[in-house]
Design a protein around this motif. Structure first.
Motif, PDB file in Angstrom:
ATOM      1  N   SER A   1       0.860  -1.185   0.000  1.00 46.24           N
ATOM      2  CA  SER A   1       0.000   0.000   0.000  1.00 46.24           C
ATOM      3  C   SER A   1       0.897   1.235   0.000  1.00 46.24           C
ATOM      4  O   SER A   1       1.999   1.211   0.548  1.00 46.24           O
ATOM      5  N   LYS A   2       0.429   2.310  -0.586  1.00 38.04           N
ATOM      6  CA  LYS A   2       1.307   3.482  -0.726  1.00 38.04           C
ATOM      7  C   LYS A   2       1.685   4.115   0.607  1.00 38.04           C
ATOM      8  O   LYS A   2       2.757   4.689   0.734  1.00 38.04           O
ATOM      9  N   ASN A   3       0.851   3.980   1.639  1.00 38.30           N
ATOM     10  CA  ASN A   3       1.131   4.635   2.914  1.00 38.30           C
ATOM     11  C   ASN A   3       1.919   3.784   3.915  1.00 38.30           C
ATOM     12  O   ASN A   3       2.500   4.315   4.841  1.00 38.30           O
ATOM     13  N   LYS A   4       1.904   2.474   3.749  1.00 39.46           N
ATOM     14  CA  LYS A   4       2.696   1.558   4.593  1.00 39.46           C
ATOM     15  C   LYS A   4       2.499   1.821   6.095  1.00 39.46           C
ATOM     16  O   LYS A   4       3.446   1.867   6.871  1.00 39.46           O
ATOM     17  N   HIS A   5       1.245   1.956   6.517  1.00 39.21           N
ATOM     18  CA  HIS A   5       0.968   2.328   7.905  1.00 39.21           C
ATOM     19  C   HIS A   5       1.343   1.263   8.926  1.00 39.21           C
ATOM     20  O   HIS A   5       1.666   1.591  10.067  1.00 39.21           O
ATOM     21  N   ALA A   6       1.321  -0.024   8.562  1.00 39.07           N
ATOM     22  CA  ALA A   6       1.721  -1.060   9.521  1.00 39.07           C
ATOM     23  C   ALA A   6       3.201  -0.906   9.865  1.00 39.07           C
ATOM     24  O   ALA A   6       3.582  -0.940  11.051  1.00 39.07           O
ATOM     25  N   THR A   7       4.046  -0.708   8.864  1.00 41.42           N
ATOM     26  CA  THR A   7       5.478  -0.508   9.111  1.00 41.42           C
ATOM     27  C   THR A   7       5.726   0.804   9.843  1.00 41.42           C
ATOM     28  O   THR A   7       6.551   0.866  10.759  1.00 41.42           O
ATOM     29  N   LYS A   8       5.006   1.854   9.489  1.00 43.43           N
ATOM     30  CA  LYS A   8       5.157   3.140  10.178  1.00 43.43           C
ATOM     31  C   LYS A   8       4.776   2.994  11.653  1.00 43.43           C
ATOM     32  O   LYS A   8       5.419   3.587  12.529  1.00 43.43           O
ATOM     33  N   HIS A   9       3.748   2.188  11.933  1.00 47.86           N
ATOM     34  CA  HIS A   9       3.350   1.940  13.327  1.00 47.86           C
ATOM     35  C   HIS A   9       4.506   1.280  14.085  1.00 47.86           C
ATOM     36  O   HIS A   9       4.832   1.688  15.194  1.00 47.86           O
ATOM     37  N   PHE A  10       5.155   0.279  13.475  1.00 47.76           N
ATOM     38  CA  PHE A  10       6.309  -0.356  14.101  1.00 47.76           C
ATOM     39  C   PHE A  10       7.419   0.663  14.348  1.00 47.76           C
ATOM     40  O   PHE A  10       8.000   0.729  15.436  1.00 47.76           O
ATOM     41  N   GLU A  11       7.723   1.483  13.359  1.00 47.65           N
ATOM     42  CA  GLU A  11       8.805   2.466  13.483  1.00 47.65           C
ATOM     43  C   GLU A  11       8.519   3.481  14.585  1.00 47.65           C
ATOM     44  O   GLU A  11       9.434   3.920  15.279  1.00 47.65           O
ATOM     45  N   GLU A  12       7.256   3.848  14.764  1.00 45.51           N
ATOM     46  CA  GLU A  12       6.882   4.838  15.775  1.00 45.51           C
ATOM     47  C   GLU A  12       6.774   4.251  17.176  1.00 45.51           C
ATOM     48  O   GLU A  12       7.064   4.926  18.158  1.00 45.51           O
ATOM     49  N   THR A  13       6.344   2.992  17.285  1.00 48.42           N
ATOM     50  CA  THR A  13       6.067   2.410  18.600  1.00 48.42           C
ATOM     51  C   THR A  13       7.079   1.367  19.051  1.00 48.42           C
ATOM     52  O   THR A  13       7.185   1.086  20.237  1.00 48.42           O
ATOM     53  N   GLY A  14       7.769   0.747  18.092  1.00 54.63           N
ATOM     54  CA  GLY A  14       8.669  -0.349  18.425  1.00 54.63           C
ATOM     55  C   GLY A  14       7.945  -1.670  18.619  1.00 54.63           C
ATOM     56  O   GLY A  14       8.554  -2.653  19.025  1.00 54.63           O
ATOM     57  N   HIS A  15       6.661  -1.723  18.307  1.00 54.68           N
ATOM     58  CA  HIS A  15       5.892  -2.968  18.410  1.00 54.68           C
ATOM     59  C   HIS A  15       6.279  -3.866  17.242  1.00 54.68           C
ATOM     60  O   HIS A  15       5.894  -3.594  16.104  1.00 54.68           O
ATOM     61  N   PRO A  16       7.005  -4.970  17.478  1.00 56.08           N
ATOM     62  CA  PRO A  16       7.628  -5.697  16.375  1.00 56.08           C
ATOM     63  C   PRO A  16       6.815  -6.779  15.685  1.00 56.08           C
ATOM     64  O   PRO A  16       7.138  -7.159  14.570  1.00 56.08           O
ATOM     65  N   VAL A  17       5.756  -7.299  16.304  1.00 54.58           N
ATOM     66  CA  VAL A  17       5.097  -8.483  15.737  1.00 54.58           C
ATOM     67  C   VAL A  17       3.727  -8.132  15.166  1.00 54.58           C
ATOM     68  O   VAL A  17       2.873  -7.576  15.856  1.00 54.58           O
ATOM     69  N   ILE A  18       3.548  -8.481  13.883  1.00 52.37           N
ATOM     70  CA  ILE A  18       2.264  -8.253  13.211  1.00 52.37           C
ATOM     71  C   ILE A  18       1.710  -9.582  12.725  1.00 52.37           C
ATOM     72  O   ILE A  18       2.416 -10.586  12.674  1.00 52.37           O
ATOM     73  N   GLN A  19       0.432  -9.547  12.384  1.00 52.55           N
ATOM     74  CA  GLN A  19      -0.221 -10.702  11.768  1.00 52.55           C
ATOM     75  C   GLN A  19      -1.053 -10.192  10.609  1.00 52.55           C
ATOM     76  O   GLN A  19      -1.555  -9.062  10.637  1.00 52.55           O
ATOM     77  N   SER A  20      -1.197 -11.020   9.586  1.00 62.19           N
ATOM     78  CA  SER A  20      -2.073 -10.657   8.483  1.00 62.19           C
ATOM     79  C   SER A  20      -3.490 -10.473   9.022  1.00 62.19           C
ATOM     80  O   SER A  20      -3.944 -11.232   9.873  1.00 62.19           O
ATOM     81  N   PHE A  21      -4.172  -9.452   8.519  1.00 60.01           N
ATOM     82  CA  PHE A  21      -5.555  -9.190   8.903  1.00 60.01           C
ATOM     83  C   PHE A  21      -6.481  -9.499   7.724  1.00 60.01           C
ATOM     84  O   PHE A  21      -7.574  -9.002   7.620  1.00 60.01           O
ATOM     85  N   GLU A  22      -5.982 -10.331   6.814  1.00 61.26           N
ATOM     86  CA  GLU A  22      -6.754 -10.729   5.645  1.00 61.26           C
ATOM     87  C   GLU A  22      -7.501 -12.029   5.939  1.00 61.26           C
ATOM     88  O   GLU A  22      -6.947 -12.924   6.595  1.00 61.26           O
ATOM     89  N   PRO A  23      -8.747 -12.153   5.477  1.00 59.90           N
ATOM     90  CA  PRO A  23      -9.509 -13.386   5.693  1.00 59.90           C
ATOM     91  C   PRO A  23      -8.752 -14.606   5.155  1.00 59.90           C
ATOM     92  O   PRO A  23      -8.187 -14.565   4.060  1.00 59.90           O
ATOM     93  N   GLY A  24      -8.694 -15.661   5.957  1.00 62.33           N
ATOM     94  CA  GLY A  24      -8.050 -16.902   5.552  1.00 62.33           C
ATOM     95  C   GLY A  24      -6.548 -16.941   5.743  1.00 62.33           C
ATOM     96  O   GLY A  24      -5.916 -17.946   5.470  1.00 62.33           O
ATOM     97  N   GLU A  25      -5.941 -15.837   6.199  1.00 61.55           N
ATOM     98  CA  GLU A  25      -4.501 -15.801   6.444  1.00 61.55           C
ATOM     99  C   GLU A  25      -4.240 -15.661   7.942  1.00 61.55           C
ATOM    100  O   GLU A  25      -4.931 -14.894   8.613  1.00 61.55           O
ATOM    101  N   ASP A  26      -3.250 -16.397   8.441  1.00 57.40           N
ATOM    102  CA  ASP A  26      -2.943 -16.265   9.873  1.00 57.40           C
ATOM    103  C   ASP A  26      -1.438 -16.188  10.151  1.00 57.40           C
ATOM    104  O   ASP A  26      -0.993 -16.424  11.252  1.00 57.40           O
TER     105      ASP A  26
END
Length: 86
Positions: A49-74
Motif C-alpha cells: 500500500s502506498k502509505n505503509k501504515h503497519a510498518t510506520k506503526h512499528f517504526e513509531e512504537t517499536g511494536h515488532p510483531v504483526i499478523q495478516s488481517f486478511e480473511p483466511g490468512e494467519d
C-alpha cells in the motif's frame, strides 16, 4: 534463529471488527492488504500500500510483531528479527 519477541505478544485472538487501516480511513485513502499489531491491536496497511501504515506503526512504537488481517490468512511476522513466526 527463532523470534525473540514472542513474549511481547498481547493480542491472542484477532477480531475482524475493524473496517480497515486506521490512518487510511481517517484520511479517506485506500490500501492493498491489512496487518494487525499483536502488541496493541492497531490495524494498518501493508508495504504494498502506498502509505505503509503497519510498518510506520512499528517504526513509531517499536511494536515488532504483526499478523495478516486478511480473511483466511494467519501468518505472523517480526520486524526486528525479520522472520515469519511458526
Amino acid at each position: 534463529m527463532a523470534c525473540t519477541h514472542r513474549n511481547m505478544i498481547k493480542i491472542k485472538n484477532i477480531e475482524q471488527g475493524s473496517k480497515g487501516c486506521e490512518e487510511c480511513l481517517k484520511s479517506g485513502d485506500s490500501w492493498v492488504h491489512l496487518r494487525v499489531c499483536l502488541i496493541c491491536g492497531h490495524v494498518g496497511c501493508c508495504d504494498q500500500s502506498k502509505n505503509k501504515h503497519a510498518t510506520k506503526h512499528f517504526e513509531e512504537t517499536g511494536h515488532p510483531v504483526i499478523q495478516s488481517f486478511e480473511p483466511g490468512e494467519d501468518w505472523k511476522y517480526c520486524y526486528i528479527d525479520r522472520q515469519y513466526l511458526e
